[in-house]
Design an enzyme around this catalytic site. Structure first.
Site, mmCIF file in Angstrom:
data_model
loop_
_atom_site.group_PDB
_atom_site.id
_atom_site.type_symbol
_atom_site.label_atom_id
_atom_site.label_comp_id
_atom_site.label_asym_id
_atom_site.label_seq_id
_atom_site.Cartn_x
_atom_site.Cartn_y
_atom_site.Cartn_z
ATOM 1 N N TYR A 52 4.717 53.780 7.275
ATOM 2 C CA TYR A 52 3.512 53.145 7.822
ATOM 3 C C TYR A 52 2.735 52.428 6.725
ATOM 4 C CZ TYR A 52 4.090 56.067 12.027
ATOM 5 O OH TYR A 52 4.550 56.677 13.165
ATOM 6 N N SER A 234 2.315 57.563 21.527
ATOM 7 C CA SER A 234 2.085 56.537 22.561
ATOM 8 C C SER A 234 1.690 57.117 23.921
ATOM 9 C CB SER A 234 3.317 55.631 22.723
ATOM 10 O OG SER A 234 3.515 54.849 21.576
ATOM 11 N N LEU A 236 -0.886 56.477 25.428
ATOM 12 C CA LEU A 236 -1.518 55.354 26.135
ATOM 13 C C LEU A 236 -0.545 54.205 26.352
ATOM 14 C CD1 LEU A 236 -4.987 55.329 24.328
ATOM 15 C CD2 LEU A 236 -4.489 56.169 26.625
ATOM 16 N N GLY A 239 -1.206 50.989 24.652
ATOM 17 C CA GLY A 239 -2.396 50.316 25.186
ATOM 18 C C GLY A 239 -2.274 49.865 26.620
ATOM 19 N N LEU A 241 -1.857 51.562 29.329
ATOM 20 C CA LEU A 241 -2.567 52.416 30.276
ATOM 21 C C LEU A 241 -4.086 52.287 30.200
ATOM 22 C CD1 LEU A 241 -0.227 55.505 30.045
ATOM 23 C CD2 LEU A 241 -0.705 54.178 32.118
ATOM 24 N N THR A 242 -4.590 51.549 29.207
ATOM 25 C CA THR A 242 -6.028 51.263 29.198
ATOM 26 C C THR A 242 -6.381 50.197 30.230
ATOM 27 O OG1 THR A 242 -5.926 49.447 27.577
ATOM 28 C CG2 THR A 242 -6.071 51.702 26.709
ATOM 29 N N GLY A 243 -5.377 49.425 30.651
ATOM 30 C CA GLY A 243 -5.605 48.330 31.585
ATOM 31 C C GLY A 243 -5.947 47.016 30.919
ATOM 32 N N LYS A 244 -6.019 47.001 29.584
ATOM 33 C CA LYS A 244 -6.496 45.791 28.909
ATOM 34 C C LYS A 244 -5.506 44.635 28.953
ATOM 35 C CE LYS A 244 -5.116 47.386 24.261
ATOM 36 N NZ LYS A 244 -5.639 47.804 22.937
#
Length: 345
Positions: A52, A234, A236, A239, A241-244
């Site tokens: 990373y 992961s 989410l 990302g 599942l945030t709906g963004k």
């Protein structure tokens, strides 16, 4: 509430702060603020890796996420206030040990590097990022074709366990975990440990979310009966599942702006599935982030769910998920949505 990390005697919070953007998308100052805030809210568990940061992955930044954690330790002197998990990269990462396999020889070398960057003398959970023989994770499940000789694979595992045992004896690692592993593979590691070859597996770090539930069958059974908890990444769904990202949106500075297909997660079926979960969240007055994280934390095989925030101002929203418990009605609706939209990527 804390969960056991295998049979190690170590306990971990239900959420873990992921650090894979520390050093690229997340500045050192912001990262240090995230660590402080997380600890203040009971999340004293950090996950990183020698490869990373990501977005992008590269030789110039390799190791910077560990370095950022290291500068926080040096600045604050709070090493004993956190548990640190890191990972030994597997084969194919050309700029790390020329893409070589994990071996008994590479383990002390890799640990040297991680300890130096982290500015510490011990790693609480040391994980193998992916198996030498390959993995069906990261959408490789659609074409996965196991190959290789089982006896040779087990000997390779035994050699690695011997090196890990030496590091435990030296006091440089406290626990051993896997990542991107299968049920068969984990069972072999356990079998060898039972034969006295090396440390017992404490955890498996695999992907898991409302959209990616490969873990729910054989691995779930193994986790429950063998005390090897899931340390999921992961939750989410990068990302989604945030709906963004719904309706074609790509917010500035978001992961999708940097990785257009979200590592193979961007599919038409994924957006349809996300819409179903967003509908459940809206009807029950639950933040979609809390729905996704609370679902992951509530699974009986879960040790800790790793989440990451690019900026510290996003962090309180994620941390608040620890106060959310999903009702039986919501869980039943999640089951219905899952049957209608299984594995959308």
């Amino acid at each position: 509430m804390r969960n056991p990390l295998g049979r190690t005697g170590i306990t971990v919070p239900p959420l873990c702060l992921g650090t894979m953007t520390f050093g690229t998308q997340t500045s050192e100052r912001d990262a240090h603020a995230q660590i402080d805030m997380s600890i203040d809210h009971g999340v004293d568990f950090l996950d990183t890796a020698e490869m990373y940061p990501v977005n992008p992955i590269g030789a110039k930044t390799q190791g910077d996420s560990e370095r950022v954690i290291g500068t926080w330790i040096a600045k604050t002197g709070r090493r004993n206030d956190v548990l640190i998990a890191t990972k030994h990269s597997g084969n194919g990462m050309g700029h790390i040990r020329n893409g070589a396999d994990i071996t008994a020889d590479s383990i002390p070398q890799a640990i040297d590097g991680s300890l130096d960057r982290l500015q510490t003398d011990v790693i609480d959970l040391y994980q193998l990022h992916w198996p030498n023989r390959g993995s069906y994770m990261f959408r490789q499940n659609w074409t996965y074709d196991p190959e290789g000789d089982a006896a040779t694979i087990r000997q390779d595992m035994a050699d690695i366990l011997g090196a890990l045992q030496a590091e435990v004896a030296r006091g440089r690692i406290r626990a051993f975990g896997l990542s991107n592993e299968s049920a068969w593979g984990t069972a072999q590691w356990l079998r060898l440990a039972e034969d006295g070859v090396g440390p017992r597996v404490a955890s498996i770090q695999n992907e898991y979310s409302l959209l990616c539930r490969l873990y729910d069958t054989d691995l779930a059974e193994l986790s429950m009966y063998e005390d090897v908890g899931l340390f999921c990444f992961s939750p989410l769904a990068a990302g989604l599942l945030t709906g963004k990202y719904q309706s074609g949106a790509v917010p500035e500075g978001s992961r999708m702006e940097l990785v257009a297909n979200l590592g193979g997660r961007k599919t038409d079926r994924a957006f349809t599935a996300v819409a179903a979960y967003l509908d459940i969240a809206e009807r029950h007055g639950i933040d979609p982030v809390h729905l996704a994280l609370a679902f992951a934390m509530g699974r009986p095989f879960m040790a800790s769910a790793i989440f990451g925030t690019t900026h510290v101002d996003q962090l309180p929203r994620a941390l608040a998920a620890m106060e959310v418990t999903l009702s039986r009605e919501v869980l039943d609706e999640i089951d219905t949505a899952h049957r209608a939209h299984p594995m959308p990527y």
